[in-house]
Design a protein around this motif. Structure first.
Motif, PDB file in Angstrom:
ATOM      1  N   ASP A 108       0.798  -1.226   0.000  1.00 28.70           N
ATOM      2  CA  ASP A 108       0.000   0.000   0.000  1.00 28.70           C
ATOM      3  C   ASP A 108       0.830   1.274   0.000  1.00 28.70           C
ATOM      4  O   ASP A 108       0.483   2.255  -0.642  1.00 28.70           O
ATOM      5  N   THR A 109       1.931   1.266   0.740  1.00 31.12           N
ATOM      6  CA  THR A 109       2.699   2.500   0.909  1.00 31.12           C
ATOM      7  C   THR A 109       3.959   2.533   0.037  1.00 31.12           C
ATOM      8  O   THR A 109       4.828   3.379   0.231  1.00 31.12           O
ATOM      9  N   VAL A 110       4.048   1.618  -0.931  1.00 32.87           N
ATOM     10  CA  VAL A 110       5.222   1.635  -1.825  1.00 32.87           C
ATOM     11  C   VAL A 110       4.891   2.492  -3.044  1.00 32.87           C
ATOM     12  O   VAL A 110       3.952   2.193  -3.790  1.00 32.87           O
ATOM     13  N   ALA A 111       5.657   3.571  -3.224  1.00 31.17           N
ATOM     14  CA  ALA A 111       5.403   4.469  -4.355  1.00 31.17           C
ATOM     15  C   ALA A 111       5.947   3.853  -5.647  1.00 31.17           C
ATOM     16  O   ALA A 111       6.864   3.022  -5.614  1.00 31.17           O
ATOM     17  N   THR A 112       5.418   4.271  -6.789  1.00 28.05           N
ATOM     18  CA  THR A 112       5.961   3.826  -8.078  1.00 28.05           C
ATOM     19  C   THR A 112       7.389   4.353  -8.197  1.00 28.05           C
ATOM     20  O   THR A 112       7.614   5.557  -8.138  1.00 28.05           O
ATOM     21  N   PRO A 113       8.368   3.455  -8.322  1.00 22.76           N
ATOM     22  CA  PRO A 113       9.759   3.914  -8.360  1.00 22.76           C
ATOM     23  C   PRO A 113      10.152   4.443  -9.742  1.00 22.76           C
ATOM     24  O   PRO A 113       9.542   4.072 -10.742  1.00 22.76           O
ATOM     25  N   GLU A 114      11.167   5.324  -9.764  1.00 21.78           N
ATOM     26  CA  GLU A 114      11.690   5.776 -11.060  1.00 21.78           C
ATOM     27  C   GLU A 114      12.562   4.710 -11.688  1.00 21.78           C
ATOM     28  O   GLU A 114      12.624   4.570 -12.900  1.00 21.78           O
ATOM     29  N   THR A 115      13.270   4.007 -10.828  1.00 19.48           N
ATOM     30  CA  THR A 115      14.055   2.858 -11.295  1.00 19.48           C
ATOM     31  C   THR A 115      13.969   1.774 -10.230  1.00 19.48           C
ATOM     32  O   THR A 115      13.684   2.059  -9.067  1.00 19.48           O
ATOM     33  N   ILE A 116      14.258   0.556 -10.646  1.00 22.45           N
ATOM     34  CA  ILE A 116      14.232  -0.535  -9.684  1.00 22.45           C
ATOM     35  C   ILE A 116      15.449  -1.432  -9.889  1.00 22.45           C
ATOM     36  O   ILE A 116      15.822  -1.719 -11.024  1.00 22.45           O
ATOM     37  N   HIS A 136      17.745 -15.722 -10.562  1.00 18.76           N
ATOM     38  CA  HIS A 136      17.008 -16.041 -11.793  1.00 18.76           C
ATOM     39  C   HIS A 136      15.594 -15.465 -11.725  1.00 18.76           C
ATOM     40  O   HIS A 136      15.075 -14.954 -12.720  1.00 18.76           O
ATOM     41  N   ALA A 137      14.986 -15.532 -10.552  1.00 18.50           N
ATOM     42  CA  ALA A 137      13.676 -14.900 -10.385  1.00 18.50           C
ATOM     43  C   ALA A 137      13.800 -13.395 -10.631  1.00 18.50           C
ATOM     44  O   ALA A 137      12.943 -12.781 -11.283  1.00 18.50           O
ATOM     45  N   ALA A 138      14.877 -12.801 -10.125  1.00 18.50           N
ATOM     46  CA  ALA A 138      15.089 -11.360 -10.303  1.00 18.50           C
ATOM     47  C   ALA A 138      15.203 -10.997 -11.788  1.00 18.50           C
ATOM     48  O   ALA A 138      14.664  -9.973 -12.230  1.00 18.50           O
ATOM     49  N   LEU A 139      15.886 -11.848 -12.571  1.00 18.14           N
ATOM     50  CA  LEU A 139      16.006 -11.573 -14.010  1.00 18.14           C
ATOM     51  C   LEU A 139      14.631 -11.563 -14.674  1.00 18.14           C
ATOM     52  O   LEU A 139      14.365 -10.762 -15.586  1.00 18.14           O
ATOM     53  N   TYR A 140      13.769 -12.441 -14.214  1.00 16.34           N
ATOM     54  CA  TYR A 140      12.386 -12.469 -14.708  1.00 16.34           C
ATOM     55  C   TYR A 140      11.674 -11.172 -14.297  1.00 16.34           C
ATOM     56  O   TYR A 140      10.990 -10.548 -15.111  1.00 16.34           O
ATOM     57  N   GLY A 141      11.876 -10.758 -13.050  1.00 15.02           N
ATOM     58  CA  GLY A 141      11.250  -9.530 -12.550  1.00 15.02           C
ATOM     59  C   GLY A 141      11.645  -8.304 -13.361  1.00 15.02           C
ATOM     60  O   GLY A 141      10.827  -7.426 -13.647  1.00 15.02           O
ATOM     61  N   VAL A 142      12.913  -8.264 -13.749  1.00 18.01           N
ATOM     62  CA  VAL A 142      13.416  -7.135 -14.551  1.00 18.01           C
ATOM     63  C   VAL A 142      12.557  -6.947 -15.807  1.00 18.01           C
ATOM     64  O   VAL A 142      12.170  -5.832 -16.151  1.00 18.01           O
ATOM     65  N   GLU A 143      12.283  -8.051 -16.472  1.00 20.92           N
ATOM     66  CA  GLU A 143      11.499  -7.973 -17.716  1.00 20.92           C
ATOM     67  C   GLU A 143      10.119  -7.387 -17.458  1.00 20.92           C
ATOM     68  O   GLU A 143       9.600  -6.598 -18.253  1.00 20.92           O
ATOM     69  N   PHE A 194       9.141  -5.254 -15.175  1.00 23.07           N
ATOM     70  CA  PHE A 194       9.192  -3.809 -14.944  1.00 23.07           C
ATOM     71  C   PHE A 194       9.544  -3.060 -16.218  1.00 23.07           C
ATOM     72  O   PHE A 194       9.011  -1.988 -16.495  1.00 23.07           O
ATOM     73  N   ARG A 195      10.435  -3.627 -17.001  1.00 26.84           N
ATOM     74  CA  ARG A 195      10.784  -2.959 -18.263  1.00 26.84           C
ATOM     75  C   ARG A 195       9.565  -2.871 -19.165  1.00 26.84           C
ATOM     76  O   ARG A 195       9.344  -1.862 -19.829  1.00 26.84           O
ATOM     77  N   GLU A 196       8.763  -3.939 -19.190  1.00 27.25           N
ATOM     78  CA  GLU A 196       7.537  -3.909 -20.002  1.00 27.25           C
ATOM     79  C   GLU A 196       6.611  -2.790 -19.545  1.00 27.25           C
ATOM     80  O   GLU A 196       5.854  -2.242 -20.332  1.00 27.25           O
ATOM     81  N   ALA A 197       6.668  -2.454 -18.251  1.00 27.81           N
ATOM     82  CA  ALA A 197       5.819  -1.390 -17.706  1.00 27.81           C
ATOM     83  C   ALA A 197       6.490  -0.022 -17.810  1.00 27.81           C
ATOM     84  O   ALA A 197       5.968   0.974 -17.316  1.00 27.81           O
ATOM     85  N   GLY A 198       7.645   0.030 -18.430  1.00 26.20           N
ATOM     86  CA  GLY A 198       8.316   1.315 -18.632  1.00 26.20           C
ATOM     87  C   GLY A 198       9.149   1.780 -17.455  1.00 26.20           C
ATOM     88  O   GLY A 198       9.586   2.928 -17.416  1.00 26.20           O
ATOM     89  N   VAL A 199       9.368   0.920 -16.474  1.00 21.88           N
ATOM     90  CA  VAL A 199      10.227   1.284 -15.345  1.00 21.88           C
ATOM     91  C   VAL A 199      11.606   0.656 -15.576  1.00 21.88           C
ATOM     92  O   VAL A 199      11.726  -0.556 -15.661  1.00 21.88           O
ATOM     93  N   PRO A 200      12.657   1.502 -15.697  1.00 24.08           N
ATOM     94  CA  PRO A 200      13.990   0.944 -15.906  1.00 24.08           C
ATOM     95  C   PRO A 200      14.359   0.015 -14.746  1.00 24.08           C
ATOM     96  O   PRO A 200      14.211   0.385 -13.584  1.00 24.08           O
ATOM     97  N   ALA A 201      14.792  -1.188 -15.091  1.00 23.52           N
ATOM     98  CA  ALA A 201      15.060  -2.192 -14.053  1.00 23.52           C
ATOM     99  C   ALA A 201      16.330  -2.950 -14.390  1.00 23.52           C
ATOM    100  O   ALA A 201      16.662  -3.148 -15.560  1.00 23.52           O
ATOM    101  N   ALA A 237       4.900  -6.102  -9.707  1.00 23.77           N
ATOM    102  CA  ALA A 237       4.927  -5.261 -10.910  1.00 23.77           C
ATOM    103  C   ALA A 237       3.550  -4.653 -11.163  1.00 23.77           C
ATOM    104  O   ALA A 237       3.434  -3.464 -11.474  1.00 23.77           O
ATOM    105  N   GLU A 238       2.515  -5.452 -10.996  1.00 26.97           N
ATOM    106  CA  GLU A 238       1.156  -4.939 -11.206  1.00 26.97           C
ATOM    107  C   GLU A 238       0.836  -3.837 -10.218  1.00 26.97           C
ATOM    108  O   GLU A 238       0.223  -2.833 -10.565  1.00 26.97           O
ATOM    109  N   THR A 239       1.227  -4.038  -8.958  1.00 23.64           N
ATOM    110  CA  THR A 239       0.835  -3.103  -7.907  1.00 23.64           C
ATOM    111  C   THR A 239       1.607  -1.795  -8.008  1.00 23.64           C
ATOM    112  O   THR A 239       1.008  -0.728  -8.042  1.00 23.64           O
TER     113      THR A 239
END
Ligand code: F6R
Length: 355
Positions: free
Chosen positions: A41-49, A59-66, A68-75, A168-170
């Motif tokens: 609830d209290t996590v703001a949309t970050p400029e980068t992640i 390996h999970a993190a590499l998946y996460g990067v994709e 966020f990038r799809e959502a336009g957040v540099p990751a 990523a959705e939230t």
């Protein structure tokens, strides 16, 4: 106990439908297609992640990067051991996410402390409530996988991928996905159950028990799964295994490909990425390497494969989770055939608390 399974690892592989249901419970609104996670609830949309993690969690993190990038957040994803010792490139107005099942991995804790010291907001994506990462970070997102005893991470990896979709959705306000994704996440426990019920992984491993080197290839979101498939395989079979981005084969590793190196290729859908990976499959087939295709049957990859491990059709975000379950089973059954110490592989510990 092991509830009738020969090993905790196999039990935990079979617990994945339940683990994912727990991880999604109360967090998906199917009518609105929205994701709600109270902890965020209290996590703001970050400029980068930035993601920091080790091993399977990386390996999970590499998946996460994709995502966020799809959502336009540099990751970016970093191996925690590298992040903590180099000049950490901590982003301003950024969020640093530690992906750590145990919440106790020393390298990941160091990286998170470094990030915090430099003013970043930190979030622990973890399985263990009250773990050091959960206590020290500004936020914690619990993956709710339930306890994992086997040293090889299985259900917690699937739970991490699921939670990364929720994250990523939230925090990007649903910019990355859609109602389709929410529906696919709702169905993923059942899809995994189908893979578990119908897999032929056990039947195919016998043919390859004398091989000493195994390759795993995938593109896009399947690339982290190729890496994970190889890590799991080497960890418990003690055979050499490597994962590659499918397109990288021709830049070097192809020199190692012979009739003695089985190649596991993950191909789903029938788009550009599938076509290109099939091109790479043809290259290894031309060198007489045995090919095992992990596929949803939407392309003609089966024509070039010696064996097929089938997965149900699903969303592109959830397909990697299903492919991964097949590769977990391949590693498990091969290790079992070879008589390895599956739940406690040599030289490894469940939680690595030294740097
Ligand atoms: C591999 C495995 C390890 C862990 C790594 C990080 O099967 O389990 O690679 O993923 O040691 O552990 P956590 O997620 O607890 O930080």
């Amino acid at each position: 106990g092991k509830s009738g399974y020969d090993h905790y690892m196999l039990k935990e592989i079979h617990e994945q439908p339940t683990a994912l249901r727990q991880g999604l419970s109360g967090r998906l609104d199917e009518l609105s297609g929205e994701v709600t996670v109270d902890e965020l609830d209290t996590v703001a949309t970050p400029e980068t992640i930035h993601f920091v993690a080790c091993g399977t969690s990386y390996h999970a993190a590499l998946y996460g990067v994709e995502l966020f990038r799809e959502a336009g957040v540099p990751a970016q994803a970093f191996l925690a051991s590298e992040y903590a010792t180099g000049p950490a490139p901590v982003p301003e107005n950024g969020l640093v996410v530690g992906v750590t099942q145990s919440g106790e991995t020393a390298d990941t804790l160091s990286a998170l402390r470094e990030a915090q010291g430099r003013g970043a907001v930190t979030l622990a994506l973890t399985n263990v409530v009250g773990s050091t990462a959960a206590r020290e970070c500004d936020h914690a997102l619990y993956i709710r996988s339930g306890p994992e005893i086997g040293v090889a991470a299985t259900k917690t990896f699937s739970s991490q991928l699921t939670a990364l979709n929720l994250l990523a959705e939230t925090v990007t306000d649903g910019a990355t996905g859609s109602r389709d994704l929410v529906a696919a996440l709702r169905d993923i426990p059942g899809d995994i159950q189908q893979v578990l019920d119908e897999t032929t992984a056990e039947e195919i491993v016998d043919e390859y028990r004398d091989n000493e080197s195994f390759f795993f290839i995938g593109r896009g979101l399947h690339f982290p799964v190729a890496l994970e498939g190889a890590l799991k395989f080497k960890e418990i079979t003690y055979e050499h295994a490597e994962g590659f981005a499918a397109g990288e084969l021709k830049h070097g590793p192809l020199a190692l490909v012979t009739r003695n190196t089985p190649v596991f290729a993950i191909v789903t859908g029938d788009g550009e990425r599938a076509r290109k990976t099939i091109g790479n499959v043809k290259e290894v087939e031309a060198r007489d390497a045995p090919v095992v295709a992990v596929t949803d049957g939407q392309s003609d990859v089966e024509r070039y494969a010696d064996h097929v491990l089938e997965i149900p059709e699903t969303h592109p975000r959830t397909a990697p989770m299903l492919a991964n379950v097949q590769l977990q089973l391949v590693a498990y059954h091969m290790a079992d055939r070879l008589g390895r110490s599956i739940d406690k592989p040599r030289n490894l510990a469940k939680s690595v608390t030294v740097e």
